[in-house]
Motif scaffolding. Structure first.
Motif, PDB file in Angstrom:
ATOM      1  N   THR A 139       0.998  -1.116   0.149  1.00  0.00           N
ATOM      2  CA  THR A 139      -0.449   0.299   0.728  1.00  0.00           C
ATOM      3  C   THR A 139       0.913   1.060  -0.169  1.00  0.00           C
ATOM      4  O   THR A 139       0.786   1.717  -0.261  1.00  0.00           O
ATOM      5  N   SER A 140       2.192   1.164   0.578  1.00  0.00           N
ATOM      6  CA  SER A 140       2.732   2.226   1.015  1.00  0.00           C
ATOM      7  C   SER A 140       3.314   2.103  -0.397  1.00  0.00           C
ATOM      8  O   SER A 140       3.724   3.736  -1.352  1.00  0.00           O
ATOM      9  N   LEU A 141       3.897   1.833  -1.414  1.00  0.00           N
ATOM     10  CA  LEU A 141       4.726   1.752  -2.163  1.00  0.00           C
ATOM     11  C   LEU A 141       3.544   2.085  -3.176  1.00  0.00           C
ATOM     12  O   LEU A 141       4.173   3.572  -4.426  1.00  0.00           O
TER      13      LEU A 141
ATOM     14  N   ALA B  22       0.334   9.387  -5.718  1.00  0.00           N
ATOM     15  CA  ALA B  22       0.513  10.809  -4.868  1.00  0.00           C
ATOM     16  C   ALA B  22       0.776  11.698  -5.890  1.00  0.00           C
ATOM     17  O   ALA B  22      -0.145  12.638  -5.917  1.00  0.00           O
ATOM     18  N   PRO B  23       2.070  11.712  -6.288  1.00  0.00           N
ATOM     19  CA  PRO B  23       2.767  12.608  -8.205  1.00  0.00           C
ATOM     20  C   PRO B  23       0.673  12.658  -8.806  1.00  0.00           C
ATOM     21  O   PRO B  23       0.653  13.419  -9.678  1.00  0.00           O
TER      22      PRO B  23
ATOM     23  N   VAL C 286       4.254  15.089  -4.759  1.00  0.00           N
ATOM     24  CA  VAL C 286       5.448  15.171  -4.607  1.00  0.00           C
ATOM     25  C   VAL C 286       6.160  14.721  -3.570  1.00  0.00           C
ATOM     26  O   VAL C 286       7.471  13.837  -3.096  1.00  0.00           O
ATOM     27  N   LEU C 287       5.878  16.008  -2.314  1.00  0.00           N
ATOM     28  CA  LEU C 287       6.316  15.657  -0.918  1.00  0.00           C
ATOM     29  C   LEU C 287       6.204  14.346   0.030  1.00  0.00           C
ATOM     30  O   LEU C 287       6.792  13.901   0.532  1.00  0.00           O
ATOM     31  N   LEU C 288       4.053  13.686  -0.094  1.00  0.00           N
ATOM     32  CA  LEU C 288       4.236  12.461   0.373  1.00  0.00           C
ATOM     33  C   LEU C 288       4.852  11.283  -0.819  1.00  0.00           C
ATOM     34  O   LEU C 288       5.467  10.670   0.180  1.00  0.00           O
TER      35      LEU C 288
END
Length: 673
Positions: free
Chosen positions: A8-10, A16-17, A49-51
């Motif tokens: 999920t995090s990957l 996100a971008p 992009v920060l995330l």
């Protein structure tokens, strides 16, 4: 100790971008009704992009410290026979490093863009493009199969087309983005041939499964030829890298890509598009290790690019084009390292180069803003007085680029030079000369730019083209002094300057001589012992820097700096006198070895003539004329003849029947004789 990573995090890293790109590119433009303004558009894309960067940094920590890995299929698109087409992630040391580099440089470019593009039309559209670009590059580097790699590969090419042609009303920008698109299609033709051969002979596109069959593939021969299959596959794949990573002779698109806004120059040339080819060869190292012929080919192409593209940087007067030719030369260095089987060194230089080259491009953009959109370094001078932050950060970037000991570029460039020196493959002698001569050339053109821009006399009022610029809204009504850029531009410069100085010192041990790439990059140490020889001579980064001041590359770099200082600070009339003495050579360089002329007047014109011949001879005359029109004309003629037999008179038909009977009787009598 965690050994796995969360899917999920990957998945959130590239998505996100993408989410930011969709919101800014649709809701922030006329296409979606301009529902959101500039501030919300750049805030959403920067947040995305920060995330992605935060998650990438956490992933890198898990990979480097905890030994975590991830290699799973997330979605199966289709199965054709036994060939699976999937979407999946492979996260190891190589991927985690690339994720961090891509997202960090992209984050700096996003922040920088707020200041650089603040008065431009298409502001929201631009943020949508660069965020989409980041998504495409992340999908490329995170892939665990060749299909997804190809998707990311083509996606960065598509978005680069949009970015280079951002000023779509400017003819030169439209020509540049079309040129980039077409040249990359040439390389991609080879790339997809290589992927097709792998699919045909290995029966899979998954990296791990392909590598498991690599030895088997190395024993096969191309049908109908004496060529080894593995060599053909590797060269085809590398032709794709030649297009994407701008290697001779497919490099011609990259300098013209300067037609796009400066932020995308940093994004394309530092951490994303042009490094895709280097990443691809390093990722497929288990295959390339099986073909010395392919490695020699790679090394020679890299040497040509490193040397001859660097020479072109000497005569450039556009500040962005000088840095662009520097990128070409440094990509040649990375390619030489790949050919020497020093894949980790190539990737190490990719990382260090991403920081200082992004810094130099963004620094150039800051100078352009401060100089009221003048890009010609001949009409600058003493900018240091007015732009101290831009001056200092650009100096640090230049020192890193030329390989000054203790700076990041020193550790990666010197390692490349030593690696090719230790290589015994065919072509290594030429490659060693090229990278060694390239040190002097790089130092010369880098500090030619530095001295002309930041030192010497102020020449702002001598610019004959002060207002001939597409930034008429920015142009001043009168000549006046430059000014320092706002914080949204200077902060990214400072944040990029820090790794440009220290990242090489901090990471050379684990990346080159540790186990950071232990399961990412494969080298056959018996056939190619280059990395073993480098490891035996390495005694720590401090000792390497100390020893570096006594080696040829350091003195060549110093000589390049000294010569540029003498020619442009002490005796500025001498360069013009030298140019007059070697005018034919200058003309050759000014025309970029006539490669553009050859492409446009021989290849393109030849293709047009061939196309015209096929159109008029094949399409119009053969297909339309003979087959299509000829067939109906023949049917019409036959019909006109047969129609005469249908008179409507009974005695005509009776006569025909009698004639038919006579013919048949004659035929059967003849058969019975």
């Amino acid at each position: 100790m965690s050994q796995t990573l969360s899917a999920t995090s990957l998945l959130a890293v590239p998505l996100a971008p993408l989410a930011g790109a969709v919101l800014a590119g649709v809701l922030g433009t006329a296409f979606g009704g301009n529902w959101i303004g500039r501030r919300l558009s750049h805030s959403l894309t920067i947040l995305g992009v920060l995330l992605a960067f935060i998650l990438s940094a956490m992933t890198l920590k898990s990979v480097a410290v905890d030994g975590a890995r991830f290699n799973e299929t997330l979605y199966t698109w289709m199965v054709v026979g036994g060939l699976k087409m999937e979407v999946g992630f492979l996260v190891d040391g190589l991927t985690a490093m690339m994720m961090c580099v891509v997202t960090f440089v992209s984050l700096m470019v996003h922040i920088y863009t707020i200041g650089y593009m603040e008065e431009e039309d298409g502001y929201n559209r631009f943020f949508g493009y660069i965020s989409l670009f980041t998504f495409a590059m992340l999908m490329l580097v995170m892939s665990n199969n060749l299909l997804q790699l190809f998707f990311g590969w083509e996606a960065v090419g598509l978005v680069s087309y949009l970015l280079i042609g951002f000023y779509f009303n400017k003819p030169s920008a439209i020509f540049a983005n079309m040129k980039a698109f077409l040249v990359n299609r040439v390389g991609d033709f080879g790339f997809i041939l290589g992927i097709g051969l792998i699919a045909a002979y290995a029966g899979t596109l998954n990296y791990g499964e392909v590598f498991a069959k690599a030895d088997e593939l190395s024993r096969l021969v191309m049908p109908g030829t004496g060529w080894m299959l593995i060599t053909v596959v590797c060269i085809c794949l590398f032709i794709g890298a030649m297009g994407k990573s701008a290697q001779f002779p497919l490099h011609v698109w990259l300098p013209d890509s300067m037609e796009g806004p400066t932020p995308i120059s940093a994004l394309i040339h530092a951490a994303t598009m042009v490094t895709a080819g280097i990443f691809m060869v390093a990722r497929l190292s288990p295959m390339f290790e099986l073909s010395d012929a392919a490695l020699s080919f790679i090394m020679v192409i890299g040497g040509i690019t490193a040397l001859f593209m660097g020479v072109l940087g000497i005569i450039q007067n556009d500040i962005k084009r000088v840095v662009a030719y520097s990128t070409l030369s440094q990509l040649g260095y990375m390619t030489v390292a790949l050919g020497a089987s020093a894949y980790s060194v190539a990737v190490f230089h990719l990382m260090t180069h991403a920081f200082f080259k992004a810094l130099l491009f963004l620094g150039a953009g800051s100078v352009i803003l401060g100089m009221h959109h003048n890009q010609d370094i001949r009409w600058m001078g003493n900018v240091r007085k007015y732009m101290p932050i831009t001056w200092l950060t650009s100096l640090l970037g230049s020192l890193a680029l030329i390989g000054t000991p203790l700076f990041s570029g020193f550790y990666s460039k010197d390692s490349i030079i030593e690696a090719v020196h230790e290589s015994h493959l065919a072509g290594s002698g030429f490659a060693y000369f090229a990278v060694l001569a390239g040190v002097f050339i790089t130092a010369f053109y880098s500090f030619r730019l530095y001295f002309l821009v930041f030192h010497g006399k102020e020449r702002y009022d001598q610019n004959p083209d002060a207002h001939d610029d597409h930034h008429d809204a920015h142009a001043s009504a009168e000549h006046h002094h430059p000014h320092e850029s706002p914080w949204v531009i200077t902060v990214p410069l400072i944040l990029l300057a820090i790794p440009s100085v220290v990242i090489g010192f901090m990471t050379i041990q684990p990346m080159l001589f540790g186990e950071f790439f232990k399961d990412s990059i494969f080298v056959n140490a018996q056939r190619h012992p280059v990395m073993q020889e480098l490891a035996s001579a390495f005694h720590g980064p401090a000792q390497m820097a100390l020893h570096g001041v006594m080696t040829a590359p350091f003195w060549l770099a110093l000589a390049g700096v000294a010569l540029s200082y003498y020619l442009y600070m002490v005796n500025p009339a001498l360069p013009a006198a030298i140019q007059r003495k070697v005018q034919p050579l200058y003309t050759l360089l000014d025309n970029k070895y006539y490669l553009d002329w050859f492409n446009e007047n021989v290849l393109a014109r030849g293709a047009r003539l061939l196309g015209t011949g096929l159109w008029k001879g094949g399409d119009q005359k053969l297909i339309d004329g003979a087959l299509v029109n000829g067939s109906w004309k023949l049917v019409g003629w036959v019909s006109s003849v047969v129609r005469r037999l249908q008179s409507g008179y009974i005695y005509h038909y009776a006569f025909g029947m009698i004639v038919g009977v006579v013919v048949l009787m004659t035929y059967f009598v003849w058969l019975n004789k």
